[in-house]
Design an enzyme around this catalytic site. Structure first.
Site, PDB file in Angstrom:
ATOM      1  N   HIS A 381       8.328 -14.311  -6.141  1.00  0.00           N
ATOM      2  CA  HIS A 381       7.791 -13.477  -5.504  1.00  0.00           C
ATOM      3  C   HIS A 381       8.466 -12.469  -4.560  1.00  0.00           C
ATOM      4  O   HIS A 381       8.281 -11.482  -3.784  1.00  0.00           O
ATOM      5  CB  HIS A 381       6.649 -14.063  -4.410  1.00  0.00           C
ATOM      6  CG  HIS A 381       5.493 -13.183  -3.975  1.00  0.00           C
ATOM      7  ND1 HIS A 381       5.452 -11.871  -3.694  1.00  0.00           N
ATOM      8  CD2 HIS A 381       4.200 -13.618  -3.837  1.00  0.00           C
ATOM      9  CE1 HIS A 381       4.296 -11.606  -3.546  1.00  0.00           C
ATOM     10  NE2 HIS A 381       3.430 -12.810  -3.681  1.00  0.00           N
ATOM     11  N   ASP A 385       5.295  -8.805  -6.988  1.00  0.00           N
ATOM     12  CA  ASP A 385       3.964  -9.189  -6.153  1.00  0.00           C
ATOM     13  C   ASP A 385       2.911  -9.431  -6.904  1.00  0.00           C
ATOM     14  O   ASP A 385       2.837  -8.964  -8.309  1.00  0.00           O
ATOM     15  CB  ASP A 385       3.808  -7.860  -5.258  1.00  0.00           C
ATOM     16  CG  ASP A 385       4.827  -7.659  -4.310  1.00  0.00           C
ATOM     17  OD1 ASP A 385       5.811  -8.826  -3.879  1.00  0.00           O
ATOM     18  OD2 ASP A 385       5.099  -6.570  -3.901  1.00  0.00           O
TER      19      ASP A 385
END
Lengths: 411, 327
Positions: A381, A385
């Site tokens: 992450h 995203d």
């Protein structure tokens, strides 16, 4: 003249290797490039070729011993161009001097402080693992033992292994084994797996996305093609090449997923090299199909087959293990329907293809029996995203769903 | 407490000692009206007059020789060599007279003479204004040698030197003069001769040094601790008499010793410390004793690039400590 042969660098992050087997004995004639020994590193097993022709003079590192890259493993007597008989004595003398000087191992070079502390505290230095230069036992190593902070190595076997990584040594200290339990020493591969998994889980903020794909068409297509394919190509047609193809084409569409994390920057990799998780009974290997975007489905099928063969035969080479940019994982092979794969650092993502199962599905207000498969994606992450990951996964899904029993011109 | 510079601490020490003891006076080239080329004697001429702040001819042999004579007469001279480099014409007076006075007179005479000498490079002073001279005098019994690194120490040690009954060669690193400042108490204090100071406690590598190199090493230690290398630093402060116990204690802290000085390596004072350690602390050693010193080159170059190459600096010190830590 006598030259030293050293432990070669057998991979990007390889710092040490274990001599698995000597292929030559002292006194054997060795040709240039001829393998002299087999080395097991934490990545691969490899044969070490001789850099010169000559006679193997002396083996310095015994089988089963692990030494750092660059450490002298054996000595080779190579021919001199014009040996001068009159000077032989002098030459020999000179050579013995050279031999003593050339040895870089510091394991048995004890400093006065180390010897004194060992004697005062009755410590057997042959059982202490050194952390200094060239494996030298430092004063601090001995002091740690005196203060009871460090365990002494068991006297046999792996005295030469490097200081354990924290996770492993913690286990060693807290888990006490009962007499009936079997204690299994870590193989280099197992150790690497452990270290990389810990590193990945500790460093990478994993996020997880799952989608299901209707692969009825693909299943039918493979069913129709597999006999013909086996006859023509001599290997069986598995789902793996289709999965990889779908991933590669989708990576072209979403290059963000084909990235690596490096300190304070993200590097979008131009080449698409697919790492493929392959399990053996004991260990997990992740060999790489390089430039997977430049080959056809047939090429992928052959690459998958070749790498599996090499893995099971223990013949993977360093080059087979390096440079992966994205990992695929066929967890369906052992019946899993959902998994949370751990990212293979420094890559940005890993995708698991779960088991294909027949399930009732609603299509156009009707219930149909379809071949369904879950796609489980773990992402770093920091790099990507959810939105882009979702679209990537959609793209993979659509590509897999696009196959039909009659799809043509792809194999 | 006031924060003052190294050179202000010297001036304070001189003034306070001259006020305390009327036998104390200073002499040297331009120390009077001019206040010294480095301004170490600023205001003393105005405060104490020409009889106690003597401008001398450019004759170092006379400065030292007069010092020896008046010391024998009962006064307490503080002689200034404008630069340590200029001390050589006075070598005979210092070595053959000052250092031997007590011995040859069988204690009838002492020689309470202090010779202050600004030494050291890195100030773009080239060959006649940059030399380190401690090794030239360190082998002369009868002579004390002091080389402080901080304003606190320089003040306290100069006072002790002036009050000492024997000749003291008082070496002031000229790079420290205005670069180094710290808190110095307003009330009276002295620092005894012959006592080293632990500047930092550490467990990996022991550095034994003095003068400007103390500051470089402190800076390096601050950086290395972030990489887990813990450096133990001993500031000798006095080279003769040498604080042998402090050295042996510092060696025992880590077993890995590096001696750092700006003076050149061959025949440098570091060799003496290394020999002491080898003799007295062999069984504490966990690595060969290292010396990091100036090169065996005749003089400090004027060219700025070469001067940097010649001088020890934080990079060279860091490299040496790292290598030893890894051993």
């Amino acid at each position: 003249m006598i030259i030293d042969l050293t432990m070669p660098q057998l991979g990007e992050s390889v710092t040490e290797g274990m001599i698995a087997r000597w292929l030559k004995r002292p006194g054997d004639v060795v040709k240039k490039y001829e393998p002299i020994c087999e080395v097991a590193t934490d990545k691969v097993n490899a044969e070490v070729p001789s850099t010169q022709s000559g006679i193997l003079q002396e083996i310095i590192v015994a089988e089963g011993e692990t030494v750092a890259v660059g450490h002298v493993i054996c000595r080779l007597q190579i021919e001199q161009i014009e040996p001068e008989i009159a000077n032989i004595d002098v030459v020999e003398e000179f050579e013995t001097e050279e031999l003593e000087e050339a040895s870089p191992s510091m394991k048995k070079r004890y400093t006065p402080a180390v010897l004194r502390l060992a004697e005062e505290n009755q410590i057997d230095l042959s059982r202490v693992r050194g952390t200094g230069m060239g494996g030298r036992i430092t004063r601090k190593d001995v002091l740690r033992i005196v203060e009871g902070k460090k365990e002494i190595e068991p006297p046999v076997e792996h005295t030469d292994q490097q200081e354990s990584e924290p996770i492993i040594s913690v286990e060693k200290k807290t888990v006490s084994s009962q007499t009936e339990d079997e204690v299994i020493p870590l193989t280099p591969i197992r150790r690497t797996i452990a270290e990389r998994m810990v590193k990945s889980k500790q460093e990478i903020p994993h996020a997880w996305v799952m989608m299901e794909a209707d692969v009825t068409g693909l299943v039918a297509f493979r069913q129709r093609m597999k006999e013909e394919f086996r006859e023509k190509e001599g290997i069986s047609l598995t789902f793996m090449p289709f999965f990889i193809k779908a991933v590669v084409d989708s990576l072209k569409e979403f290059p963000q997923l084909n990235s690596v994390w490096q300190e304070d920057q993200i590097i979008h990799k131009k080449r698409i090299n697919i790492s493929m998780a392959i399990s053996t009974e004991r260990e997990l290997f992740v060999p790489v199909i390089h430039d997977a975007d430049e080959v056809s489905l047939l090429g992928l099928a052959k690459s998958v087959h070749r790498l599996k063969e090499k893995t099971f035969r223990g013949k993977l080479e360093v080059s087979d293990m390096q440079g992966g940019t994205f990992t695929v994982n066929n967890t369906g092979a052992f019946g899993s329907v959902a998994s949370q794969p751990i990212i293979n650092p420094p890559q940005a993502a890993i995708l698991s293809f779960e088991a294909i199962v027949k399930r009732p599905i609603v299509i156009d207000q009707m219930i149909a029996i379809r071949d369904m498969m879950n796609l489980c994606l773990s992402i770093d992450h920091r790099i990507i995203d959810g939105w882009i990951s979702g679209r990537f996964l959609q793209a993979v899904k659509q590509r897999l769903e696009a196959y039909g029993p009659d799809t043509k011109g792809i194999l | 407490m006031a924060v003052i510079s190294y050179i202000e601490a010297i001036t304070e020490a001189l003034r306070e000692e001259m006020e305390r003891d009327s036998r104390v006076f200073v002499l040297g080239e331009d120390v009077g009206v001019r206040g010294g080329v480095f301004r170490a004697t600023m205001g003393l001429y105005e405060r104490f007059g020409p009889d106690r702040v003597l401008d001398t001819p450019l004759t170092e042999s006379a400065i030292a020789g007069v010092g020896v004579g008046v010391a024998a007469y009962g006064l307490r001279p503080v002689a200034e060599m404008q630069f340590a480099d200029f001390i050589l014409p006075a070598f005979n007076q210092i070595v053959s007279e000052a250092a031997k006075m007590r011995y040859r007179s069988n204690n009838d005479f002492t020689c309470p003479l202090v010779i202050r000498a600004p030494y050291g490079g890195g100030i773009h002073g080239a060959l006649y204004h940059s030399q380190s001279i401690e090794a030239l005098f360190a082998s002369v019994p009868g002579l004390k040698i002091v080389a402080p690194s901080t304003p606190y120490d320089v003040k306290g040690l100069l006072k002790s030197s002036i009050r000492d009954e024997d000749p003291v060669l008082f070496l002031e690193h000229k790079r420290c003069y205005r670069l180094i400042k710290d808190e110095v108490p307003e009330e009276e204090y002295t620092v005894p001769l012959g006592q080293a100071a632990v500047k930092r406690e550490g467990t990996d590598v022991t550095v034994i040094t003095y003068g400007l190199m103390v500051h470089h090493t402190m800076q390096v230690a601050e950086e290395l601790i972030r990489d887990g290398i813990s450096v133990h630093i001993l500031d000798l402060r006095t080279l003769v008499p040498l604080d042998r116990e402090a050295i042996l204690e510092a060696v025992a802290k880590t077993g890995k010793v590096i001696i750092i000085h700006e003076d050149s390596k061959t025949g440098g004072f570091g060799g003496e410390i290394a020999a002491l350690i080898a003799e007295e602390a062999f069984y504490e050693l966990d690595a060969p004793i290292q010396r990091l010193a100036g090169p065996d080159v005749p003089a400090m170059p004027f060219n700025a690039v070469l001067e940097r190459e010649f001088m020890l600096n934080t990079e060279k010190i860091e490299r040496a400590i790292r290598t030893l830590a890894e051993y």
